[in-house]
Design a protein around this motif. Structure first.
Motif, PDB file in Angstrom:
ATOM      1  N   ALA A  15      -0.831  -1.713  11.022  1.00  0.00           N
ATOM      2  CA  ALA A  15      -1.426  -2.566   9.996  1.00  0.00           C
ATOM      3  C   ALA A  15      -2.203  -1.704   9.009  1.00  0.00           C
ATOM      4  N   MET A  16      -2.454  -2.248   7.820  1.00  0.00           N
ATOM      5  CA  MET A  16      -3.165  -1.509   6.769  1.00  0.00           C
ATOM      6  C   MET A  16      -4.541  -1.049   7.260  1.00  0.00           C
ATOM      7  N   SER A  17      -4.839   0.223   7.021  1.00  0.00           N
ATOM      8  CA  SER A  17      -6.127   0.776   7.419  1.00  0.00           C
ATOM      9  C   SER A  17      -6.601   1.721   6.319  1.00  0.00           C
ATOM     10  N   ALA A  34       3.360   6.617  -3.851  1.00  0.00           N
ATOM     11  CA  ALA A  34       1.987   6.122  -4.008  1.00  0.00           C
ATOM     12  C   ALA A  34       1.510   5.433  -2.731  1.00  0.00           C
ATOM     13  N   PRO A  35       0.196   5.444  -2.474  1.00  0.00           N
ATOM     14  CA  PRO A  35      -0.349   4.820  -1.258  1.00  0.00           C
ATOM     15  C   PRO A  35      -0.535   3.315  -1.423  1.00  0.00           C
ATOM     16  N   VAL A  36       0.539   2.596  -1.740  1.00  0.00           N
ATOM     17  CA  VAL A  36       0.483   1.150  -1.894  1.00  0.00           C
ATOM     18  C   VAL A  36       1.042   0.493  -0.640  1.00  0.00           C
ATOM     19  N   ILE A  63      11.972   8.330   0.512  1.00  0.00           N
ATOM     20  CA  ILE A  63      12.412   6.979   0.876  1.00  0.00           C
ATOM     21  C   ILE A  63      11.191   6.079   1.011  1.00  0.00           C
ATOM     22  N   SER A  64      11.310   4.822   0.617  1.00  0.00           N
ATOM     23  CA  SER A  64      10.235   3.866   0.854  1.00  0.00           C
ATOM     24  C   SER A  64      10.025   3.728   2.364  1.00  0.00           C
ATOM     25  N   PRO A  65       8.794   3.880   2.856  1.00  0.00           N
ATOM     26  CA  PRO A  65       8.550   3.784   4.306  1.00  0.00           C
ATOM     27  C   PRO A  65       8.973   2.436   4.897  1.00  0.00           C
ATOM     28  N   LEU A  66       8.670   1.336   4.205  1.00  0.00           N
ATOM     29  CA  LEU A  66       9.050   0.028   4.759  1.00  0.00           C
ATOM     30  C   LEU A  66      10.569  -0.130   4.771  1.00  0.00           C
ATOM     31  N   THR A 125       1.634   2.079   4.442  1.00  0.00           N
ATOM     32  CA  THR A 125       2.587   3.046   3.885  1.00  0.00           C
ATOM     33  C   THR A 125       2.180   4.483   4.170  1.00  0.00           C
ATOM     34  N   VAL A 126       0.883   4.787   4.008  1.00  0.00           N
ATOM     35  CA  VAL A 126       0.411   6.165   4.180  1.00  0.00           C
ATOM     36  C   VAL A 126       0.559   6.611   5.626  1.00  0.00           C
ATOM     37  N   ILE A 127       0.144   5.760   6.551  1.00  0.00           N
ATOM     38  CA  ILE A 127       0.223   6.145   7.969  1.00  0.00           C
ATOM     39  C   ILE A 127       1.680   6.390   8.367  1.00  0.00           C
TER      40      ILE A 127
END
Length: 642
Positions: free
Chosen positions: A109-111, A65-67, A90-93, A75-77
């Motif tokens: 950063a979140m965009s 999900a894009p959270v 895998i979780s990106p973070l 996360t999406v980027i």
């Protein structure tokens, strides 16, 4: 061959994550301000008993999900820049903090790419009206492991439901009954074995349409796995079931929304964020969609549309009147194996929201990226909110780049391709060479179509062949129709201008040493197309492939087979194509394994910006003269974010 997850992790040199590893990652995330509990709880309207619990909620969702964990990590980027991480589930973070940072991978950063224009809110506390809703679940289970998966999710559903299940095999029957009968919030279940025909929609409509039609609400789910990456992936399915059934804070608000608003007809989360940019398009389904629309007595929708991509949704059954209140047999649906697109079933999926709106109901969406409910359908264009600079950056890794011609590198002043033919017809009518300009356009186009039919739609026809054939049909001298042909091209050439930013990009890529091709499906000759490109300012060296001379077309795949062979012969492994036609410039080359980048056609950009929908045709000259230049001007730059 399907690669197991552990093999993917091994290829990425990742070991199985232990509790200790998660503890370390959690500590690093907090210390480096990548996780912010207060922000996370506020943004997603959810409370947790501890910071660690909130962090684990993010870790679980972030692979599908894009959270975001905070404003400091997107996360999406990270997933889009690192497809290997996405495909490894895998979780990106988690990856960035354990491996990615040391590997030099980039985080940002979140965009947010898109923000809904409205601000729709519903209570998270279940109302008395919502508790009294008469709810049916319809599950189609093709993969056996989804029996337990759905059962675990339904167990947490906040009100009692009736469950109607179709299973692919008799051997699933008892397991399904056992799994769902023991759930305290399930009033009754009915399990049937469905034929392997009609995918998820066939069993719903054949087995249960008349039954579920009597309920206040229906949730339709099916077991979905994607195999395109070479292994089973359930992220798309996880995304849909999370925001249709599993996420309590969303589900309660959905129930309250239906209870509160009798005009709400359909709900689903916004389109899965890793789908192609153009997924909300009718693609190859115009024919079967037109047949459904004719049967249902509704108007065929626009090319881009909002629909539950993946075929899972909540609905008020009466909103789907026309679909759910009919009798069906499995013979109504195509047999397996089915093509990837262009069937009655793909068409039906695209018409769920259209039918609801035709019946006077609205569509509601939840956008996980912004954590907002919305009626705004702007999400269908959100991936086009970019600019030329971003495209230039995306193209850097590619050695060979091809461009479409019309509405990609060049544009027409009046937008409508047939306007040159109409102007020629008007000139011929003025000297009494033809009786009617519009009839001339029809004759001109029918002659071209007849030649294509005679060739059984193999290869392509040339404008030279078209006017020679017209000479035969009209019993006039070929020299005369040759003059008409030259005049048609001359008029069109005069109306051609540059898509300035795209042509500048093309020339810059040439100057940077990229191998450039230009590929067009057109009746014009190669010399004529070359003149148009020259007028538009295309000066970079390139190879020009024109369907009328190559006898190959993009829209039937033959051109892409040729391109693949040429790339192999020239040993060019990094290739991408750019064009404005969803089917011939994006979907079909993608089916052939070729990278592609879709840009908006001027008319699509016009609609995306919310301007009045205009269907321009040669039968309405006043509309062409009024709107054509405006649409052409708006569509010069193909992006929404310039």
């Amino acid at each position: 061959m399907i690669k197991p997850l552990r093999k993917i992790r091994k290829l990425l040199k990742l070991k199985k994550v232990t509790k200790t590893d998660i503890d370390i990652i959690y500590k690093r995330a907090v210390e480096n301000d990548f996780f912010d509990r207060k922000w996370y709880e506020g943004f997603y309207s959810k409370r947790f008993s501890s910071e660690k619990e909130a962090f684990l909620d993010y870790i679980r969702k972030s692979s599908f999900a894009p959270v975001n964990p905070s404003e400091n990590f997107d996360t999406v980027i990270y997933n889009r820049l690192n497809n290997d991480i996405y495909h490894a589930d895998i979780s990106p973070l988690e990856h960035y903090l354990s491996h990615g940072k040391n590997e030099g991978r980039i985080s940002s950063a979140m965009s947010l790419q898109w923000q809904p224009t409205d601000n729709v809110k519903f209570s998270q506390k279940l109302t008395a009206e919502a508790k009294n809703l008469n709810v049916a679940f319809n599950l189609h289970i093709f993969y056996e492991d989804y029996i337990e998966r759905f059962a675990r999710q339904i167990e947490k559903f906040p009100i009692s439901v009736d469950v109607y299940i179709s299973v692919a095999k008799k051997s699933f029957l008892e397991k399904a009954k056992s799994a769902f009968l023991k759930l305290k919030n399930v009033n009754k279940i009915e399990v049937r074995v469905g034929e392997n025909r009609g995918r998820n929609f066939g069993p719903l409509l054949v087995e249960f349409a008349s039954t579920v039609n009597d309920y206040d609400l229906l949730l339709h789910l099916h077991s979905k796995k994607s195999l395109y990456s070479g292994r089973e992936q359930t992220q798309w399915s996880d995304y849909l079931t999370e925001y249709l059934l599993n996420e309590e804070t969303v589900v309660k608000r959905v129930l309250n929304a239906f209870a509160q608003d009798p005009s709400l007809g359909v709900y689903y989360p916004t389109t899965f964020w890793m789908m192609p940019d153009w997924v909300n398009h009718m693609t190859m389904n115009k024919g079967p969609m037109a047949q459904w629309c004719s049967d249902l007595g509704i108007k065929l929708p626009s090319d881009f549309l909002a629909y539950p991509v993946g075929g899972m949704f909540w609905c008020r059954p009466k909103a789907l009147s026309g679909i759910l209140d009919r009798s069906y047999s499995y013979d109504d649906f195509p047999k397996e194996p089915l093509p990837n697109d262009g069937t009655k079933l793909h068409a039906l999926e695209r018409l769920i929201g259209v039918v609801a709106e035709h019946n006077g109901f609205s569509q509601l969406f939840y956008d996980p990226a912004t954590a907002r409910f919305t009626f705004d359908q702007g999400f269908i264009y959100q991936r086009y909110r970019s600019n030329i600079k971003n495209l230039e950056g995306l193209l850097q890794p590619y050695k060979c780049i091809s461009f479409d011609v019309f509405d990609t590198l060049i544009r027409r002043y009046y937008t409508v391709p047939d306007y040159a033919k109409l102007k020629l017809g008007q000139e011929l009518q003025a000297v009494n060479a033809v009786d009617n300009a519009e009839a001339f356009v029809e004759l001109r186009n029918n002659t071209e179509l007849d030649l294509r039919k005679a060739a059984k739609f193999k290869g392509d026809v040339s404008i030279v062949d078209v006017y020679k054939e017209m000479a035969k049909n009209l019993q006039v001298d070929e020299q005369l129709t040759s003059q008409w042909m030259n005049r048609e091209f001359e008029i069109d050439l005069n109306m051609i201008s540059s898509k300035d930013e795209m042509v500048q990009l093309f020339n810059d890529l040439g100057a940077a040493g990229k191998v450039l091709w230009v590929i067009s499906d057109t009746y014009y000759t190669k010399d004529q197309v070359a003149l148009m490109l020259k007028k538009a300012g295309v000066v970079a060296q390139h190879t020009l492939l024109v369907s009328s001379e190559e006898k190959l077309r993009k829209d039937n795949g033959t051109m892409w087979q040729f391109v693949k062979a040429e790339l192999k012969k020239e040993k060019l492994s990094r290739y991408i194509h750019i064009g404005d036609n969803v089917v011939s410039d994006a979907q079909i080359p993608g089916d052939h394994g070729l990278a592609n980048f879709h840009i908006l056609h001027p008319m699509d950009k016009w609609k995306a910006l919310g301007f009045p929908v205009k269907e321009l045709s040669t039968s309405n000259v006043a509309e062409i003269l009024k709107w054509g230049p405006l649409i052409n001007n708006v569509g010069r730059n193909p992006f929404l974010g310039e």
